[in-house]
Design an enzyme around this catalytic site. Sequence first.
Site, PDB file in Angstrom:
ATOM      1  N   ASP A 135       0.829  -1.205  -0.057  1.00  0.00           N
ATOM      2  CA  ASP A 135       0.034   0.015   0.060  1.00  0.00           C
ATOM      3  C   ASP A 135       0.729   1.174   0.111  1.00  0.00           C
ATOM      4  O   ASP A 135       1.756   1.496   0.998  1.00  0.00           O
ATOM      5  CB  ASP A 135      -0.783   0.058   1.225  1.00  0.00           C
ATOM      6  CG  ASP A 135      -1.954   1.041   1.048  1.00  0.00           C
ATOM      7  OD1 ASP A 135      -1.904   2.185   0.351  1.00  0.00           O
ATOM      8  OD2 ASP A 135      -3.164   0.745   1.473  1.00  0.00           O
ATOM      9  N   ARG A 187      -0.162   4.437  -0.689  1.00  0.00           N
ATOM     10  CA  ARG A 187      -1.113   5.532  -0.299  1.00  0.00           C
ATOM     11  C   ARG A 187      -0.454   6.338   0.785  1.00  0.00           C
ATOM     12  O   ARG A 187       0.235   6.014   1.685  1.00  0.00           O
ATOM     13  CB  ARG A 187      -2.424   5.133  -0.082  1.00  0.00           C
ATOM     14  CG  ARG A 187      -3.176   4.705  -1.199  1.00  0.00           C
ATOM     15  CD  ARG A 187      -4.609   4.468  -0.951  1.00  0.00           C
ATOM     16  NE  ARG A 187      -4.550   3.179  -0.119  1.00  0.00           N
ATOM     17  CZ  ARG A 187      -5.659   2.486   0.146  1.00  0.00           C
ATOM     18  NH1 ARG A 187      -6.921   2.960  -0.573  1.00  0.00           N
ATOM     19  NH2 ARG A 187      -5.430   1.187   0.908  1.00  0.00           N
TER      20      ARG A 187
END
Length: 156
Positions: free
Chosen positions: A53, A55
């Site tokens: 991930d 983000r």
Amino acid sequence: MALEFIQAESGIVIYMPQEGRGIGLANKIAAYELQDSGLDTVDANRHLGFEDDERSYECVPWILRDLGVRAVKLMTNNPYKISQLSAAGVRIEQTMRSLVPPNRHNAKYLRTKAQRMSHLLSLDSDDQLETAPLADSAPPAAEKTVQGVMGVALLG
């Protein structure tokens, strides 16, 4: 789901345009191609050289402050998102799961998210997911709408 909750209760949606867990749209499409060849979502991203991930939630506290929000009820199944938002200084009063029933379109994806990314999915067992391919319904439009969206209920 987030929009339905907000309509019934109140709240806001913060859209974070970070497609494919932060890898961008072109890489997300490349990851889909790898998934079509047999890799799951985690392995496809790793094959492309990305973390699970990528983000960033660094802007969220400022967005909430500008909106006058001091605490949130967060709609997510993602423990990484919860920890990242907390670390960024977001006061999370409650988390609410975003439950999507498994079907033949999403069963492998949901299984991967639960098993490899520790997503908080209410799946009775792997057997529930194993029977999902028998369902004939297409994924609801809401599934597509909720991806990339962080639903936040205002607490003031």
